[in-house]
Design an enzyme around this catalytic site. Sequence first.
Site, PDB file in Angstrom:
ATOM      1  N   TYR A 149       0.807  -1.222   0.000  1.00 20.69           N
ATOM      2  CA  TYR A 149       0.000   0.000   0.000  1.00 20.69           C
ATOM      3  C   TYR A 149       0.839   1.271   0.000  1.00 20.69           C
ATOM      4  O   TYR A 149       0.295   2.362  -0.074  1.00 20.69           O
ATOM      5  CB  TYR A 149      -0.901   0.036   1.228  1.00 20.69           C
ATOM      6  N   LYS A 216       2.591 -14.045   5.885  1.00 19.40           N
ATOM      7  CA  LYS A 216       2.836 -15.013   4.812  1.00 19.40           C
ATOM      8  C   LYS A 216       4.356 -15.235   4.746  1.00 19.40           C
ATOM      9  O   LYS A 216       4.992 -15.169   3.686  1.00 19.40           O
ATOM     10  CB  LYS A 216       2.260 -14.430   3.512  1.00 19.40           C
ATOM     11  N   ASP A 268      -3.045 -17.880   4.585  1.00 13.06           N
ATOM     12  CA  ASP A 268      -4.044 -18.742   3.932  1.00 13.06           C
ATOM     13  C   ASP A 268      -4.684 -19.680   4.950  1.00 13.06           C
ATOM     14  O   ASP A 268      -5.893 -19.895   4.941  1.00 13.06           O
ATOM     15  CB  ASP A 268      -3.462 -19.505   2.736  1.00 13.06           C
ATOM     16  N   ASP A 292      -6.290  -6.169   5.017  1.00 16.42           N
ATOM     17  CA  ASP A 292      -7.339  -5.694   4.122  1.00 16.42           C
ATOM     18  C   ASP A 292      -8.287  -6.839   3.793  1.00 16.42           C
ATOM     19  O   ASP A 292      -9.508  -6.740   3.957  1.00 16.42           O
ATOM     20  CB  ASP A 292      -6.667  -5.158   2.853  1.00 16.42           C
TER      21      ASP A 292
END
Length: 405
Positions: A149, A216, A268, A292
Amino acid sequence: MAFIEIESETGIKVPDSPTIGYIEGDGIGPDISRVAIKVLNSAVEMAYHGNKSVEWKKVIAGDEAYEKTGKHLPQESLDMLKKCVISIKGPLTTPIGEGFRSLNVTLRQYFDLYANVRPVRYFPGVPSPVKNPELVNMVIFRENTEDLYAGIEWRYNSDEAKMIRWYLNEKFQVKIPDDAGIGIKPISKFKSTRLVRKAIQYAIQNHRKSVTLVHKGNIMKYTEGAFKEWGYEVAREEFKDYTVTEEEYSNSPGTSSWKIVIKDRITDNMFQQVLTRTQDYDIIATTNLNGDYLSDAIAAQVGGLGIAPGGNIGDVYAIFEAVHGTAPKYAGMDIANPTSLILSGAMMLRHIGWVEASDIIEEAVGECYREQKVTQDMARVMNVKALKCSEFGDEVVKRMRKSSS
Ligand code: NAD
């Protein structure tokens, strides 16, 4: 006017009648702001019998500011928001066209509101797509200022992209296709640490059970993986007396003193965990992009964004806001759902320490949903008669009870 005072780098002092800034917002903004302010005033009056009150200071931004000043976010508005320290805002239209940045992003950057905080819990009666939405009671702390972002990216055929591809090939023998755009993902120690610190502080103040670091890091080791490492580090170094890791906890179950369990999950996996092991998750601290996706997905479990509150919080400054947009088709019709802004207001009152007023609002809103007193967005799914936006506010006020604090 009595403004909230900044006491230290991270502390504020709130007078009994603080001036709080509000931006009505565009589209449905004026409708829902009017109702939210009425509800907040009633709750404060009920909780403190006139010993505390809010002096509301209107601050212009968005379409209204553009019409009056030719600017969507005039400097005077930024100055007033700064004076107020704490503010609340309705949704703002993102002006379309080259050179315009989202006003929301501008505000977050100007005041360094680095934590996007979204409490998500279920109100019985709200239609939900899952079997046990009542198990959801999470607060998401999403980093608000870096990651993908940060807006550092170049079109595939730009000189900058060509130069970066050339440099990577030349210096590091990294080959990137000639037609690839380039984006940069900065994740810094300072910004990761302060976000996780805020999440742990919140967990301590609100006596919560766990803080889950979502990342992640199995794939992006030095950005997402580093976020996780820095998260554990801040817990270990600054909150040793209050926290244990999941491993420590499972090695010594049944420890009598309350401690917050710090754990981590890969993104995930986390998406399925919040559905399959919902009750195991409490406070979540995560990077910008993960946050987000995750915050909208978790909000969907309890009936969607329409009722979810949010706050953008820095070390001292904070702006609370409805999570949804301007819903222009309902503008000025007094039919929009004001719940998101009302609950954001409740969150703001809790943030300044007015917990009793905040509890009163949350319980009264909950009661409205239990009794199916709802606006048209919910009424059509529940198959009940719809209330107007202002009528919903009145029903919330009617259900306010002091004993709830
Ligand atoms: P939106 O949230 O305005 O609308 C999405 C859908 O939800 C629409 O069908 C709308 O009618 C409905 N909806 C939203 N809020 C509602 C409410 N309170 N009551 C009843 N129905 C509601 O999203 P969008 O259409 O993508 O965006 C419209 C504008 O809002 C854009 O200019 C966008 O940039 C802006 N926006 C602002 C914010 C913000 O200020 N925080 C957030 C999102 C979008």
